[in-house]
Scaffold this motif. Structure first.
Motif, mmCIF file in Angstrom:
data_model
loop_
_atom_site.group_PDB
_atom_site.id
_atom_site.type_symbol
_atom_site.label_atom_id
_atom_site.label_comp_id
_atom_site.label_asym_id
_atom_site.label_seq_id
_atom_site.Cartn_x
_atom_site.Cartn_y
_atom_site.Cartn_z
ATOM 1 N N CYS A 106 -48.674 -67.252 3.041
ATOM 2 C CA CYS A 106 -50.439 -67.305 4.386
ATOM 3 C C CYS A 106 -50.948 -66.349 3.455
ATOM 4 O O CYS A 106 -51.725 -66.480 3.443
ATOM 5 C CB CYS A 106 -49.680 -67.160 5.574
ATOM 6 N N GLY A 107 -50.502 -65.779 2.602
ATOM 7 C CA GLY A 107 -51.387 -64.490 1.600
ATOM 8 C C GLY A 107 -51.380 -63.294 2.086
ATOM 9 O O GLY A 107 -51.483 -62.756 1.569
ATOM 10 N N SER A 108 -50.236 -63.400 3.007
ATOM 11 C CA SER A 108 -50.504 -61.703 3.736
ATOM 12 C C SER A 108 -49.831 -60.904 2.605
ATOM 13 O O SER A 108 -48.708 -61.429 1.851
ATOM 14 C CB SER A 108 -49.683 -62.313 5.565
ATOM 15 N N GLU A 109 -49.816 -59.631 3.119
ATOM 16 C CA GLU A 109 -48.794 -58.344 2.223
ATOM 17 C C GLU A 109 -47.287 -59.103 2.687
ATOM 18 O O GLU A 109 -47.312 -58.648 4.427
ATOM 19 C CB GLU A 109 -49.484 -57.079 2.905
ATOM 20 N N GLY A 110 -46.541 -58.680 2.602
ATOM 21 C CA GLY A 110 -44.161 -58.691 2.468
ATOM 22 C C GLY A 110 -44.092 -57.173 2.589
ATOM 23 O O GLY A 110 -45.305 -56.714 2.239
ATOM 24 N N ASN A 111 -43.093 -56.942 3.803
ATOM 25 C CA ASN A 111 -42.744 -56.292 3.565
ATOM 26 C C ASN A 111 -41.503 -55.925 2.222
ATOM 27 O O ASN A 111 -40.265 -56.493 2.359
ATOM 28 C CB ASN A 111 -41.960 -55.899 5.409
ATOM 29 N N LEU A 112 -41.225 -55.042 2.043
ATOM 30 C CA LEU A 112 -40.283 -55.115 0.338
ATOM 31 C C LEU A 112 -39.401 -54.525 1.313
ATOM 32 O O LEU A 112 -38.772 -53.874 1.865
ATOM 33 C CB LEU A 112 -40.450 -53.691 -0.207
ATOM 34 N N ASP A 113 -38.313 -55.564 0.816
ATOM 35 C CA ASP A 113 -36.575 -55.993 1.069
ATOM 36 C C ASP A 113 -35.575 -54.895 0.694
ATOM 37 O O ASP A 113 -34.808 -54.655 1.046
ATOM 38 C CB ASP A 113 -36.620 -56.924 2.299
ATOM 39 N N ALA A 114 -36.224 -55.565 -0.804
ATOM 40 C CA ALA A 114 -34.822 -54.946 -1.421
ATOM 41 C C ALA A 114 -35.611 -55.413 -2.770
ATOM 42 O O ALA A 114 -36.492 -56.116 -3.046
ATOM 43 C CB ALA A 114 -33.376 -56.746 -1.554
ATOM 44 N N GLU A 115 -34.015 -54.512 -3.859
ATOM 45 C CA GLU A 115 -34.853 -55.304 -5.181
ATOM 46 C C GLU A 115 -33.566 -55.028 -5.901
ATOM 47 O O GLU A 115 -32.539 -54.345 -5.571
ATOM 48 C CB GLU A 115 -35.540 -53.833 -5.966
ATOM 49 N N GLY A 116 -33.514 -55.730 -7.150
ATOM 50 C CA GLY A 116 -32.234 -56.055 -7.834
ATOM 51 C C GLY A 116 -32.301 -57.330 -9.126
ATOM 52 O O GLY A 116 -32.721 -58.607 -8.394
ATOM 53 N N PRO A 117 -31.601 -57.253 -9.248
ATOM 54 C CA PRO A 117 -30.819 -58.850 -9.871
ATOM 55 C C PRO A 117 -30.205 -59.628 -9.180
ATOM 56 O O PRO A 117 -30.300 -59.274 -7.922
ATOM 57 C CB PRO A 117 -30.297 -58.250 -10.984
ATOM 58 N N VAL A 118 -30.099 -61.003 -9.207
ATOM 59 C CA VAL A 118 -29.828 -61.962 -8.700
ATOM 60 C C VAL A 118 -28.092 -62.031 -7.948
ATOM 61 O O VAL A 118 -27.481 -61.131 -8.342
ATOM 62 C CB VAL A 118 -29.626 -63.231 -9.296
ATOM 63 N N GLY A 119 -28.500 -61.702 -7.195
ATOM 64 C CA GLY A 119 -27.179 -60.970 -5.985
ATOM 65 C C GLY A 119 -26.955 -61.344 -5.023
ATOM 66 O O GLY A 119 -27.275 -61.817 -4.558
ATOM 67 N N ASP A 120 -25.748 -60.817 -4.099
ATOM 68 C CA ASP A 120 -26.000 -60.759 -1.891
ATOM 69 C C ASP A 120 -26.903 -60.291 -1.883
ATOM 70 O O ASP A 120 -27.644 -61.456 -0.962
ATOM 71 C CB ASP A 120 -24.919 -60.159 -1.332
ATOM 72 N N ALA A 121 -27.865 -59.522 -1.969
ATOM 73 C CA ALA A 121 -28.825 -59.080 -1.333
ATOM 74 C C ALA A 121 -30.808 -59.682 -1.726
ATOM 75 O O ALA A 121 -30.897 -59.750 -1.244
ATOM 76 C CB ALA A 121 -29.158 -57.469 -2.007
ATOM 77 N N THR A 122 -30.263 -60.469 -3.329
ATOM 78 C CA THR A 122 -31.074 -61.179 -3.787
ATOM 79 C C THR A 122 -31.522 -62.224 -3.471
ATOM 80 O O THR A 122 -32.270 -63.142 -3.493
ATOM 81 C CB THR A 122 -32.023 -60.527 -4.926
ATOM 82 N N ARG A 123 -30.282 -62.973 -3.984
ATOM 83 C CA ARG A 123 -30.343 -65.101 -2.894
ATOM 84 C C ARG A 123 -30.758 -65.534 -2.310
ATOM 85 O O ARG A 123 -31.167 -66.290 -1.773
ATOM 86 C CB ARG A 123 -28.677 -65.199 -3.360
ATOM 87 N N PRO A 124 -30.700 -64.483 -0.757
ATOM 88 C CA PRO A 124 -31.873 -65.755 0.355
ATOM 89 C C PRO A 124 -33.384 -65.427 0.242
ATOM 90 O O PRO A 124 -33.941 -66.045 0.867
ATOM 91 C CB PRO A 124 -30.979 -64.489 2.033
ATOM 92 N N TYR A 125 -34.087 -65.006 -0.882
ATOM 93 C CA TYR A 125 -35.118 -65.165 -0.821
ATOM 94 C C TYR A 125 -35.256 -66.242 -2.182
ATOM 95 O O TYR A 125 -34.448 -66.709 -2.900
ATOM 96 C CB TYR A 125 -35.711 -63.648 -1.635
ATOM 97 N N GLU A 126 -37.052 -66.740 -1.988
ATOM 98 C CA GLU A 126 -37.052 -68.446 -2.452
ATOM 99 C C GLU A 126 -37.936 -67.435 -3.547
ATOM 100 O O GLU A 126 -39.196 -66.494 -3.436
ATOM 101 C CB GLU A 126 -37.977 -68.904 -1.561
ATOM 102 N N ASP A 127 -38.134 -68.063 -4.497
ATOM 103 C CA ASP A 127 -38.734 -67.622 -5.855
ATOM 104 C C ASP A 127 -40.054 -68.065 -5.962
ATOM 105 O O ASP A 127 -40.366 -69.223 -5.272
ATOM 106 C CB ASP A 127 -38.524 -68.202 -7.319
ATOM 107 N N VAL A 128 -41.264 -66.884 -6.008
ATOM 108 C CA VAL A 128 -42.454 -67.305 -6.601
ATOM 109 C C VAL A 128 -42.619 -67.645 -8.129
ATOM 110 O O VAL A 128 -42.033 -66.405 -9.008
ATOM 111 C CB VAL A 128 -43.459 -66.494 -5.575
ATOM 112 N N GLU A 129 -43.093 -68.704 -8.445
ATOM 113 C CA GLU A 129 -43.653 -68.516 -9.761
ATOM 114 C C GLU A 129 -44.927 -69.031 -10.353
ATOM 115 O O GLU A 129 -45.900 -69.434 -9.714
ATOM 116 C CB GLU A 129 -42.760 -69.747 -9.995
#
Length: 62
Positions: A39-62
């Protein structure tokens, strides 16, 4: 030695989509970095880091 891609993970404030941007793509996306790919809206930053448990649930933007 390389540790792989680093990500910034967001949840859209408008539609609730969970997505992540690779940090090395900041220059490619410019001002749109961090915005929801749906939708182009701003997102809330939830996590930062390499692929792991914290980042795995998020879909890649390419």
């Amino acid at each position: 030695m390389t540790w792989g891609a680093q990500y910034m993970c967001y949840t859209c404030k408008n539609c609730g989509k969970k997505y992540r941007y690779a940090i090395d793509l900041i220059g490619d996306f410019g001002a749109d970095y961090g915005k929801c790919p749906v939708c182009g809206s701003e997102g809330n930053l939830d996590a930062e880091g390499p692929v792991g448990d914290a980042t795995r649930p998020y879909e890649d933007v390419e």
